[in-house]
Write an enzyme that holds these catalytic residues in place. Structure first.
Site, short mmCIF file in Angstrom:
data_model
loop_
_atom_site.label_atom_id
_atom_site.label_comp_id
_atom_site.label_asym_id
_atom_site.label_seq_id
_atom_site.Cartn_x
_atom_site.Cartn_y
_atom_site.Cartn_z
CG HIS A 11 -1.91 1.07 1.28
ND1 HIS A 11 -1.76 2.18 2.07
CD2 HIS A 11 -3.08 1.20 0.62
CE1 HIS A 11 -2.82 2.96 1.91
NE2 HIS A 11 -3.65 2.39 1.04
CB SER A 35 -7.78 -13.41 -1.32
OG SER A 35 -8.17 -12.12 -1.72
C1 LIG Z 1 -3.06 -3.34 2.38
C2 LIG Z 1 -3.54 -2.00 2.85
N1 LIG Z 1 -2.84 -1.34 3.76
C3 LIG Z 1 -3.22 -0.15 4.22
C4 LIG Z 1 -4.37 0.44 3.78
C5 LIG Z 1 -4.77 1.79 4.30
O1 LIG Z 1 -5.85 1.65 5.16
P1 LIG Z 1 -6.75 2.93 5.53
O2 LIG Z 1 -7.50 3.27 4.29
O3 LIG Z 1 -7.62 2.39 6.64
O4 LIG Z 1 -5.85 4.00 5.99
C6 LIG Z 1 -5.15 -0.20 2.81
C7 LIG Z 1 -6.36 0.43 2.28
O5 LIG Z 1 -7.09 -0.09 1.51
C8 LIG Z 1 -4.73 -1.45 2.33
O6 LIG Z 1 -5.40 -2.10 1.39
#
Ligand SMILES: Cc1ncc(COP(=O)(O)O)c(C=O)c1O
Length: 383
Positions: free
Chosen positions: A118, A318
């Site tokens: 992400h 998943s």
């Molecule tokens: C793998 C992953 N990590 C982190 C995040 C970030 O999360 P948030 O939108 O709650 O900040 C996301 C958001 O979709 C995600 O898919």
């Protein structure tokens, strides 16, 4: 309230109700009802400071936050006297926190994360000035272990800060913790910090038979989970880590009568209450049932696409079904997330079979079927 204000609110409500009905592209559980605790929204609740230190300020929900954290500590197999954590503003804040701790523990550490991580991980590297090596990904979104080992081997004199994806954003892929640990051992890297980004799957995997085991009985250091699967009208999440790491960063702040251990100062006091209510009313068994149903429904959607030879893939364990980008009309209507030539549906609690059937029917109406799926491998199913 004036007629104009009433009308604007009524119009907005209608719009949000309609948009919620056809939402399939992002991981939000839209099946929740929090009207029982809505009365608390007329009060300020601010959990500023450490969740375990009682301040003089009385408008907070720490007692609920602590119960929520205990539930997660139990789920992630870390004893009460060894863990620390807090209710965050979401997965991003949990990732920032993990990277912040890692940098404090290993100031010369190098961050490794896959291309499919992400974007909050790269953001953390920039914010905290951490050298960042981006590791190639495999076609299914999982980290490329050979490339990872190559990079680790070249930098084995430096501590390693590793972000493991426990469910990638786009393809729902899970990096293999045991393989990563083997690589660290083979290359004699003793100083490492392992952060797990389990934004979505963090509340699914613990409930699935045979799913990869990611918890604190293995040498992980922190885990970030978003409340997307629980479902919350206010974005939030949870970060868990080891108490001994947090003790390295805490600073006493007289003004708030607490210790500064979190990234933000003021912290939402309503979200711990929301999570607490969800856990009380649905419990471990309820969440387990929901996780299994989402996985089964994702497999149903995948099978429906596959029998029509529509290019698609689904990773093991998943609920993210990836398929060839459909028409713009469908993308808009179902609010699908798009990346290059692909789209996905994340099968959450509100994406039931009836909705899946409706989507498939609309897809067939709108889209000419494409038989050639050579450039996209179909992954085996285990369930
Ligand atoms: C793998 C992953 N990590 C982190 C995040 C970030 O999360 P948030 O939108 O709650 O900040 C996301 C958001 O979709 C995600 O898919």
């Amino acid at each position: 309230m004036s007629n104009r204000v009433a009308k604007e609110l009524a119009d907005f409500l209608l719009q949000i109700e309609q948009r919620s009905q056809f939402h399939a592209g992002y991981p939000y559980n839209l099946s929740c009802d929090y009207s029982v605790i809505a009365k608390f929204f007329n009060f300020l609740l601010n959990n500023a400071g450490d969740p375990y230190i009682e301040p003089d300020f009385g408008l907070h929900s720490r007692m609920f936050e602590q119960e929520v954290l205990s539930f997660f500590a139990h789920l992630y197999k870390i004893p009460e006297n060894q863990f620390w954590g807090y209710v965050t503003a979401g997965g991003t804040e949990g990732n920032l926190y993990g990277m912040f701790l890692a940098r404090e523990i290993y100031p010369s550490g190098i961050l490794y994360s896959s291309q499919d991580s992400h974007y909050s991980i790269s953001k953390a590297a920039k914010l905290f000035c951490i050298k960042h090596n981006v590791v190639n990904s495999q076609i299914n979104g999982e980290i490329n272990y050979e490339h990872f080992e190559d990079l680790i081997n070249k930098n084995s004199n430096y501590p390693a800060i590793i972000n493991l994806n426990i469910g990638t954003t786009v393809k729902g892929a899970i990096d293999n913790l045991d393989k990563v640990l083997e690589i660290l051992e083979r290359n004699q890297v003793k100083d490492y910090y392992l952060h797990c980004d389990a934004a979505l799957s963090g509340l699914i995997l613990p409930f699935l038979d045979g799913a990869p085991q990611v918890h604190f009985q293995k040498p992980i250091d922190s885990i970030a989970i978003s409340a997307k699967f629980i479902g919350s009208p206010l974005p939030c999440g949870v970060v868990l880590t080891k108490k001994k790491w947090v003790e390295k960063v805490e600073t006493a702040i007289e003004y708030i009568g607490s210790t500064d251990t979190t990234i933000l100062g003021s912290r939402n006091g309503h979200t711990p209450l929301i999570l607490w209510y969800a856990l009380q009313t649905r419990g471990y068994d309820g969440l387990a049932r929901e996780a299994k149903t989402c996985i089964h429904n994702a497999q149903y959607l995948f099978q429906q696409l596959k029998i029509r030879e529509y290019p698609c893939m689904l990773n093991n364990f998943s609920n993210t079904v990836v398929f060839q980008k459909p028409s713009q009309k469908l993308i808009k209507k179902w609010q699908l997330a798009i990346f290059e030539n692909w789209a996905h549906i994340i099968v959450m609690q509100n994406i039931e079979r009836e909705k899946i059937d409706t989507f498939i029917n609309e897809l067939l109406l709108h889209q000419r079927l494409v038989n050639n799926s050579e450039d996209f491998q179909l992954q085996p199913l285990v369930h």
